[in-house]
Design an enzyme around this catalytic site. Structure first.
Site, PDB file in Angstrom:
ATOM      1  N   HIS A  42       0.109   1.971  -5.897  1.00  0.00           N
ATOM      2  CA  HIS A  42      -0.350   0.976  -4.930  1.00  0.00           C
ATOM      3  C   HIS A  42      -1.580   1.517  -4.213  1.00  0.00           C
ATOM      4  O   HIS A  42      -1.874   2.721  -4.287  1.00  0.00           O
ATOM      5  CB  HIS A  42       0.753   0.712  -3.889  1.00  0.00           C
ATOM      6  CG  HIS A  42       0.972   1.902  -3.024  1.00  0.00           C
ATOM      7  ND1 HIS A  42       1.760   2.966  -3.411  1.00  0.00           N
ATOM      8  CD2 HIS A  42       0.460   2.248  -1.817  1.00  0.00           C
ATOM      9  CE1 HIS A  42       1.726   3.905  -2.480  1.00  0.00           C
ATOM     10  NE2 HIS A  42       0.939   3.494  -1.490  1.00  0.00           N
ATOM     11  N   HIS A 123      -7.704   4.381  -1.810  1.00  0.00           N
ATOM     12  CA  HIS A 123      -7.326   5.263  -2.920  1.00  0.00           C
ATOM     13  C   HIS A 123      -5.957   4.893  -3.453  1.00  0.00           C
ATOM     14  O   HIS A 123      -5.120   4.367  -2.713  1.00  0.00           O
ATOM     15  CB  HIS A 123      -7.353   6.735  -2.484  1.00  0.00           C
ATOM     16  CG  HIS A 123      -6.284   7.092  -1.505  1.00  0.00           C
ATOM     17  ND1 HIS A 123      -6.371   6.789  -0.162  1.00  0.00           N
ATOM     18  CD2 HIS A 123      -5.087   7.690  -1.673  1.00  0.00           C
ATOM     19  CE1 HIS A 123      -5.285   7.213   0.450  1.00  0.00           C
ATOM     20  NE2 HIS A 123      -4.472   7.759  -0.449  1.00  0.00           N
TER      21      HIS A 123
HETATM   22  P1  2AM Z   1      -0.837   8.650   0.266  1.00  0.00           P
HETATM   23  O1  2AM Z   1      -0.444   8.043  -1.053  1.00  0.00           O
HETATM   24  O2  2AM Z   1      -2.271   9.049   0.312  1.00  0.00           O
HETATM   25  O3  2AM Z   1       0.105   9.748   0.698  1.00  0.00           O
HETATM   26  C1  2AM Z   1       3.334   5.219   1.848  1.00  0.00           C
HETATM   27  O4  2AM Z   1       3.625   6.472   2.365  1.00  0.00           O
HETATM   28  C2  2AM Z   1       1.850   5.024   1.737  1.00  0.00           C
HETATM   29  O5  2AM Z   1       1.242   5.113   3.031  1.00  0.00           O
HETATM   30  C3  2AM Z   1       1.130   6.040   0.855  1.00  0.00           C
HETATM   31  O6  2AM Z   1       0.153   5.352   0.112  1.00  0.00           O
HETATM   32  C4  2AM Z   1       0.474   6.970   1.834  1.00  0.00           C
HETATM   33  O7  2AM Z   1      -0.739   7.493   1.369  1.00  0.00           O
HETATM   34  C5  2AM Z   1       0.138   6.004   2.958  1.00  0.00           C
HETATM   35  N1  2AM Z   1      -0.096   6.651   4.245  1.00  0.00           N
HETATM   36  C6  2AM Z   1      -1.181   6.471   5.022  1.00  0.00           C
HETATM   37  N2  2AM Z   1      -1.070   7.152   6.159  1.00  0.00           N
HETATM   38  C7  2AM Z   1       0.090   7.817   6.115  1.00  0.00           C
HETATM   39  C8  2AM Z   1       0.756   8.715   7.006  1.00  0.00           C
HETATM   40  N3  2AM Z   1       0.260   9.035   8.197  1.00  0.00           N
HETATM   41  N4  2AM Z   1       1.943   9.207   6.604  1.00  0.00           N
HETATM   42  C9  2AM Z   1       2.463   8.879   5.397  1.00  0.00           C
HETATM   43  N5  2AM Z   1       1.896   8.024   4.531  1.00  0.00           N
HETATM   44  C10 2AM Z   1       0.713   7.495   4.879  1.00  0.00           C
END
Ligand code: 2AM
Length: 176
Positions: A42, A123
Site C-alpha cells: 500500500h 512510498h
Molecule cells: P512504512 O511502511 O514506511 O513503515 C502502517 O504502519 C503504515 O503507516 C505503513 O505504511 C507505515 O509506513 C505508515 N506510517 C507512517 N507513519 C508512521 C508511524 N509514525 N508509525 C508507524 N507507521 C507509520
C-alpha cells in the site's frame, strides 16, 4: 492491546495483480531483509496512529468530503531509507497524489486530530531491514489509482495485517 482504539491510516491499496507483479520482481532481486506481504502492499497517505473507536464516524464522514480526481502512478524509483526500508516510489509524483494526502491531512487537522509533522513522502514499502540498495534495478510499474481507503493495522502471530475499513472513489479522471 486496547479494545477501544484502532491504529489507523489512510492509504492506497495496491491492486492484487499489480502487488503480485511487484513482489515477484522484488523477490527476483534476492535481497536480504523482511519482505512486506503481497496483500499488505500500500501507499500511506496519512498515518493517524491509535484513535478511539468513537472517532470512526467522524473520520468516515471527513474522508467522504475529500474531492480529488483519479490519477495514474508510475512507480519507477527504487529507494532505501536509512532505517533499512526498501521502497518503490514515483520519480515524479502526480499533483493529485499530493492534493489527496494534503487534503486529508488538512481536513483531519482542522477537526482537531493530532498528526505527526513528518512531511508526506510517497512510498510503497517492499522490504524492511534491507542492508543495501541494488545498483542495477530499474522498476517500472503503472498503477491507475481510483480509490483511497481507511485501514486498521492489526497484529497477529503472522505479523501485521492491514484491514480495510472503508474505501472512497476518487472523482472521474480529468481530461489532459
Ligand atoms: P512504512 O511502511 O514506511 O513503515 C502502517 O504502519 C503504515 O503507516 C505503513 O505504511 C507505515 O509506513 C505508515 N506510517 C507512517 N507513519 C508512521 C508511524 N509514525 N508509525 C508507524 N507507521 C507509520
Amino acid at each position: 492491546m486496547n479494545d477501544d482504539a484502532l491504529r489507523l491510516f489512510f492509504a492506497l491499496r495496491c491492486p492484487p495483480r499489480l502487488a503480485e507483479a511487484i513482489t515477484t520482481w522484488r523477490d527476483d532481486l534476492q535481497l536480504q531483509g523482511r519482505p512486506v506481504a503481497t496483500a499488505n502492499l500500500h501507499l500511506t497517505l496519512v498515518f493517524l496512529g491509535q484513535q478511539p473507536l468513537t472517532q470512526l464516524p467522524t473520520l468516515l464522514s471527513l474522508a467522504a468530503s475529500v474531492q480529488v480526481p483519479a490519477f495514474d502512478l508510475h512507480l519507477d524509483h527504487l529507494g532505501r531509507f536509512n532505517s533499512g526500508l526498501l521502497y518503490l516510489a514515483p520519480n515524479q509524483p502526480p499533483e493529485a497524489l499530493q492534493d489527496l494526502a494534503q487534503g486529508l491531512r488538512d481536513t483531519l487537522l482542522d477537526t482537531g486530530i493530532n498528526l505527526d509533522d513528518r512531511p508526506f513522502r510517497a512510498h510503497l514499502s517492499l522490504l524492511r531491514r534491507c542492508p543495501r540498495l541494488p545498483a542495477d534495478a530499474t522498476p517500472s510499474f503503472d498503477w491507475p489509482v481510483s480509490h483511497f481507503a481507511l485501514f486498521a493495522s492489526e497484529q497477529s502471530a503472522h505479523g501485521s495485517h492491514y484491514r480495510q475499513l472503508q474505501q472512497w472513489p476518487l472523482r472521474p479522471k480529468e481530461s489532459p
